[in-house]
Design a protein around this motif. Sequence first.
Motif, PDB file in Angstrom:
ATOM      1  N   ARG A  21      14.928  -6.813 -28.162  1.00  0.00           N
ATOM      2  CA  ARG A  21      13.779  -7.311 -27.417  1.00  0.00           C
ATOM      3  C   ARG A  21      14.093  -7.700 -25.976  1.00  0.00           C
ATOM      4  N   GLU A  22      14.911  -8.685 -25.771  1.00  0.00           N
ATOM      5  CA  GLU A  22      15.086  -9.186 -24.408  1.00  0.00           C
ATOM      6  C   GLU A  22      15.993  -8.311 -23.564  1.00  0.00           C
ATOM      7  N   ASP A  23      16.987  -7.688 -24.157  1.00  0.00           N
ATOM      8  CA  ASP A  23      17.927  -6.916 -23.352  1.00  0.00           C
ATOM      9  C   ASP A  23      17.429  -5.523 -23.000  1.00  0.00           C
ATOM     10  N   ALA A  24      16.492  -4.988 -23.739  1.00  0.00           N
ATOM     11  CA  ALA A  24      15.984  -3.658 -23.431  1.00  0.00           C
ATOM     12  C   ALA A  24      14.477  -3.662 -23.226  1.00  0.00           C
ATOM     13  N   ALA A  25      13.727  -4.146 -24.209  1.00  0.00           N
ATOM     14  CA  ALA A  25      12.274  -4.013 -24.162  1.00  0.00           C
ATOM     15  C   ALA A  25      11.634  -4.831 -23.049  1.00  0.00           C
ATOM     16  N   SER A  26      12.295  -5.876 -22.557  1.00  0.00           N
ATOM     17  CA  SER A  26      11.685  -6.678 -21.494  1.00  0.00           C
ATOM     18  C   SER A  26      11.952  -6.116 -20.105  1.00  0.00           C
ATOM     19  N   ASN A  27      12.748  -5.071 -19.999  1.00  0.00           N
ATOM     20  CA  ASN A  27      13.141  -4.560 -18.692  1.00  0.00           C
ATOM     21  C   ASN A  27      12.118  -3.565 -18.156  1.00  0.00           C
ATOM     22  N   THR A  50      18.135   2.327  -9.659  1.00  0.00           N
ATOM     23  CA  THR A  50      18.499   0.916  -9.497  1.00  0.00           C
ATOM     24  C   THR A  50      19.779   0.610 -10.259  1.00  0.00           C
ATOM     25  N   ASN A  51      20.510  -0.396  -9.778  1.00  0.00           N
ATOM     26  CA  ASN A  51      21.675  -0.867 -10.537  1.00  0.00           C
ATOM     27  C   ASN A  51      21.345  -2.160 -11.293  1.00  0.00           C
ATOM     28  N   ALA A  52      20.062  -2.448 -11.466  1.00  0.00           N
ATOM     29  CA  ALA A  52      19.640  -3.633 -12.230  1.00  0.00           C
ATOM     30  C   ALA A  52      19.672  -3.357 -13.730  1.00  0.00           C
ATOM     31  N   ARG A  53      20.042  -2.151 -14.090  1.00  0.00           N
ATOM     32  CA  ARG A  53      20.094  -1.786 -15.507  1.00  0.00           C
ATOM     33  C   ARG A  53      21.362  -1.004 -15.795  1.00  0.00           C
ATOM     34  N   LEU A  54      21.741  -0.993 -17.056  1.00  0.00           N
ATOM     35  CA  LEU A  54      22.771  -0.089 -17.551  1.00  0.00           C
ATOM     36  C   LEU A  54      22.085   0.850 -18.524  1.00  0.00           C
ATOM     37  N   ARG A  55      22.563   2.070 -18.577  1.00  0.00           N
ATOM     38  CA  ARG A  55      21.966   3.076 -19.456  1.00  0.00           C
ATOM     39  C   ARG A  55      22.933   3.373 -20.593  1.00  0.00           C
ATOM     40  N   ALA A  56      22.402   3.426 -21.796  1.00  0.00           N
ATOM     41  CA  ALA A  56      23.188   3.743 -22.990  1.00  0.00           C
ATOM     42  C   ALA A  56      22.697   5.059 -23.563  1.00  0.00           C
ATOM     43  N   HIS A  57      23.636   5.918 -23.938  1.00  0.00           N
ATOM     44  CA  HIS A  57      23.334   7.161 -24.642  1.00  0.00           C
ATOM     45  C   HIS A  57      23.946   7.043 -26.030  1.00  0.00           C
ATOM     46  N   LEU A  58      23.112   7.007 -27.059  1.00  0.00           N
ATOM     47  CA  LEU A  58      23.578   7.010 -28.442  1.00  0.00           C
ATOM     48  C   LEU A  58      23.557   8.449 -28.922  1.00  0.00           C
ATOM     49  N   VAL A 107      18.328   7.463 -25.472  1.00  0.00           N
ATOM     50  CA  VAL A 107      18.623   6.794 -24.200  1.00  0.00           C
ATOM     51  C   VAL A 107      17.944   5.433 -24.219  1.00  0.00           C
ATOM     52  N   LEU A 108      18.719   4.382 -23.935  1.00  0.00           N
ATOM     53  CA  LEU A 108      18.210   3.011 -23.875  1.00  0.00           C
ATOM     54  C   LEU A 108      18.688   2.376 -22.580  1.00  0.00           C
ATOM     55  N   ASP A 109      17.789   1.712 -21.890  1.00  0.00           N
ATOM     56  CA  ASP A 109      18.152   0.982 -20.680  1.00  0.00           C
ATOM     57  C   ASP A 109      18.198  -0.506 -20.986  1.00  0.00           C
ATOM     58  N   PHE A 110      19.250  -1.157 -20.519  1.00  0.00           N
ATOM     59  CA  PHE A 110      19.453  -2.597 -20.715  1.00  0.00           C
ATOM     60  C   PHE A 110      19.562  -3.268 -19.357  1.00  0.00           C
ATOM     61  N   TRP A 111      19.245  -4.547 -19.322  1.00  0.00           N
ATOM     62  CA  TRP A 111      19.489  -5.315 -18.110  1.00  0.00           C
ATOM     63  C   TRP A 111      20.973  -5.286 -17.783  1.00  0.00           C
TER      64      TRP A 111
END
Length: 183
Positions: A21-27, A50-58, A107-111
């Motif tokens: 929720r907070e680390d991905a869905a709120s971004n 932007t560099n306000a996020r990190l991207r994850a590839h599962l 692909v998931l983006d996190f703060w």
Amino acid sequence: KHEANCALVPRTAQLLGARLREDAASNPLGSAFFSLLAPGARLRPHCGPTNARLRAHLGLIVPEGDCAMRVGSAPPRRWREGHVLLFDDSFEHEVWNATCFSRVVLVLDFWHPELATPADRAAVLDLTRRQRYEATLATRTFERADSPAAAASDAPARSDEGPEGRGAAGQAEGEMEAEGLGH
């Protein structure tokens, strides 16, 4: 959020709605989606906005052979099924699939971890995104209350999606591995 798409992948929608929720869905600078890279495809070098996020590839479906990603000046990295490659996509990166089979990743983006507090996160957003982010935090509503994903969040997880009948969430549990790519 696309309700029809969420209905096609209920375990993934549940994972995004309940666990991240907070680390991905709120971004408001990020997203979550499945990425299919066709055989022979190549995405030329590019940078995220932007560099306000990190991207994850599962890695969900990863063919053997020359199918990889390069970020910055680091050596190319291969995806592995059930494992995560984590990177800052504001750095130049490219991906390719020189095999005869498709590659699929979630692909998931996190703060970005240096934006650790709500105030840090709000400070990097424009007014519209900041208001949306603050409303999300105030109501703790990361999805619409009337959405099928919200209604199903207490339902037992299904295991009928993803490669070989396993959902992406089931593959990732206990197997996720973050790999920093040159940062």
